[in-house]
Enzyme design. Structure first.
Site, PDB file in Angstrom:
ATOM      1  CB  THR A  12      -0.906   0.079   1.435  1.00  0.00           C
ATOM      2  OG1 THR A  12      -1.515  -1.389   1.238  1.00  0.00           O
ATOM      3  CG2 THR A  12      -1.869   1.189   1.367  1.00  0.00           C
ATOM      4  CB  ALA A  42      13.427  -4.629  -4.503  1.00  0.00           C
ATOM      5  CE  LYS A 104       2.951   1.319  12.325  1.00  0.00           C
ATOM      6  NZ  LYS A 104       1.682   1.527  11.660  1.00  0.00           N
ATOM      7  CD  GLU A 128       7.183  14.012   9.453  1.00  0.00           C
ATOM      8  OE1 GLU A 128       8.205  14.851   9.607  1.00  0.00           O
ATOM      9  OE2 GLU A 128       6.365  13.901  10.484  1.00  0.00           O
ATOM     10  CB  ILE A 135       0.589  14.339  11.170  1.00  0.00           C
ATOM     11  CG1 ILE A 135      -0.874  14.309  10.971  1.00  0.00           C
ATOM     12  CG2 ILE A 135       0.557  15.760  12.113  1.00  0.00           C
ATOM     13  CD1 ILE A 135      -1.597  13.733  12.405  1.00  0.00           C
ATOM     14  N   GLY A 186      -8.879  -0.941   6.210  1.00  0.00           N
ATOM     15  CA  GLY A 186      -7.816  -1.118   5.557  1.00  0.00           C
ATOM     16  C   GLY A 186      -6.611  -0.550   6.403  1.00  0.00           C
ATOM     17  CG  ASP A 200      -0.056   1.367  15.434  1.00  0.00           C
ATOM     18  OD1 ASP A 200       0.885   0.825  14.588  1.00  0.00           O
ATOM     19  OD2 ASP A 200      -0.732   2.252  15.211  1.00  0.00           O
ATOM     20  CE  LYS A 204       1.517   4.742  14.385  1.00  0.00           C
ATOM     21  NZ  LYS A 204       0.175   4.402  13.972  1.00  0.00           N
TER      22      LYS A 204
HETATM   23  N1  HSE Z   1      -2.661   0.610  12.090  1.00  0.00           N
HETATM   24  C1  HSE Z   1      -2.500   2.006  11.954  1.00  0.00           C
HETATM   25  C2  HSE Z   1      -3.734   2.801  12.243  1.00  0.00           C
HETATM   26  C3  HSE Z   1      -1.629   2.452  10.625  1.00  0.00           C
HETATM   27  O1  HSE Z   1      -4.816   2.206  12.214  1.00  0.00           O
HETATM   28  O2  HSE Z   1      -3.637   3.824  12.499  1.00  0.00           O
HETATM   29  C4  HSE Z   1      -0.924   3.600  10.667  1.00  0.00           C
HETATM   30  O3  HSE Z   1       0.090   3.474  11.477  1.00  0.00           O
END
Ligand code: HSE
Length: 425
Positions: A12, A42, A104, A128, A135, A186, A200, A204
């Protein structure tokens, strides 16, 4: 001279970067004075690249070939995950190539090792896109706010969680009703537990804490709570009290230590962060001279994330010949504050049998632990339903709240574990 770019991973984000490099190089040159050109892609599945006109671009299924390609000066690692992404990044840097990544998880787990390798090789490692997608929060912290002491950062950094919480509130849906739809958007990680359990966002948060305070932060020290325990009831009670529930990454400096935590948090409805709906991300920064600043945008998605990756590539191209910047500056050694030392206000939802004396017992337990009640309500329930007692505390110590709630939850009149959510202060 134009900088040659190699893209590892045409999924993506990688696909978005390829599209942007093929379609907008004139715009990049016009805006920045820097030339960038796609030289090599690649991907293990080269058939997936049939959608792009890659005339003049080398295509391979071997990332190491891309790294060795003398026409590539900037390697974009866009496969994600720990391995083989780390191997490719280290190999690229050892080969003297600058690296741009959106990874990340890898940055949060291996920031010091990657920084040491970048410094040793004299190359840039830019990221970034790793926090808040499009952002420009990394740039804001490293550049725009570089003259400031940053007091606090509050981030909505996971689109999947913010989408779930928004739809629960707007459409009175339970978490389980909207989870699959959020996954279908997605943006979710594989597995989506990384999103909904808060990991996640913790990755960050770790990156932002390291950047803001120039200190190494062990990912294990970032306190993490996800949103799986949040029920529609909590969203509705919070709304009644004038708050929205958001999954927030918080990092702050307190008494020479830093806080780094991820928690569902009650955000006052008049706060800018409460206006962030659905899959959007935002970061609110408090600093000594710039005061409060707010950054908002799409935290995921092909085009927004590709835009962030390209901003890093353009910066590298513009800075050719200038001194390279290390990805992180570990110039301080600050401890991460234990979560038990957090002082804040708390929302508590107790699920109890509706008996005489229950409220008195609860209040006296809270009182014994030094927790003062700011407000308390119970709605009438029909027979046979448990009662919900909703309590908002005054400022209290986290360890005292945890101890009090553990004691309350041992009472026989409690029918479900008490749900505790912190309030933004
Ligand atoms: N899984 C993350 C989200 C993707 O839902 O924001 C972006 O880091």
């Amino acid at each position: 001279m134009a900088v040659g770019v190699g893209v590892i991973g045409a999924g993506t984000v990688g696909g978005g970067v390829i599209e942007l490099l093929l379609g907008n190089t004139d715009q990049i040159a016009d805006n920045t004075g820097a030339g960038v050109v796609l030289k090599h892609v690649a991907d293990l599945n080269t058939a997936a690249l049939a959608d792009y006109d890659l005339t003049g671009v080398t295509v391979s299924n071997d990332a190491m070939k891309l790294i060795e390609d003398p026409e590539v000066q900037v390697v974009c690692e866009l496969i994600g995950g720990e391995q083989p992404a780390k191997k490719f990044i280290l190999a690229a840097m050892a080969a003297g190539k600058h690296v741009v990544t959106a990874n990340k998880m890898l940055l949060a787990k291996a920031g010091p090792e990657l920084t040491a390798a970048a410094v040793a090789a004299g190359v840039e490692l830019r990221f970034e896109a790793a926090v808040g997608g499009t952002i420009p929060i990394i740039k804001a912290i490293r550049e725009s706010l570089s003259a400031n002491h940053i007091h606090a950062v509050y981030g909505i950094l996971n689109g999947t969680c913010n989408y779930i919480l928004t739809r629960m509130q707007e459409e009175e849906l339970e978490f389980s009703d909207v989870l699959q739809q959020a996954i279908d958007m997605g943006f979710a990680e594989t597995p989506p537990d990384l999103d909904i359990e808060g990991h996640d966002t913790a990755h960050k948060c770790q990156i932002l804490a390291s950047l803001c305070y120039n200190t190494q932060v062990d990912l294990e020290q970032v306190y993490v709570e996800g949103i799986t325990k949040i029920r529609l009831l909590d969203v509705e009670y919070a709304d009644e009290l004038g708050y929205d529930i958001k999954l927030l990454a918080t990092t702050r400096k307190i008494d020479g230590e830093i806080e780094a935590r991820v928690t569902p948090t009650l955000v006052p409805q008049e706060h800018l962060l409460a206006s962030v709906r659905r899959e959007f991300n935002a970061v609110y920064v408090e600093s000594d001279f710039a005061d409060s600043t707010f950054y908002y945008g799409r935290g995921a998605g092909k085009k927004p994330t590709a835009s962030a990756v390209l901003s890093d590539i353009a910066d590298i191209a513009r800075a050719q010949g200038a001194a390279v910047q290390p990805p992180f500056r570990y110039t301080h050694q600050l401890d991460v504050r234990a979560i038990g030392l957090h002082r804040g206000r708390y929302y508590m939802r107790l699920t109890t049998q509706d008996h005489p004396g229950v409220l008195g017992k609860v209040c006296s337990t809270l009182g014994r632990h030094g927790i003062s009640i700011a407000s308390c309500f119970q709605h009438e329930e029909s027979d046979n339903n448990p009662a919900h007692i909703v309590i908002m505390s005054h400022y209290a110590l986290e360890s005292s709240v945890v101890a009090a709630v553990e004691e309350i939850d041992r009472e026989t009149f409690i029918t479900e574990p008490t749900n505790v959510v912190r309030v933004l202060d």
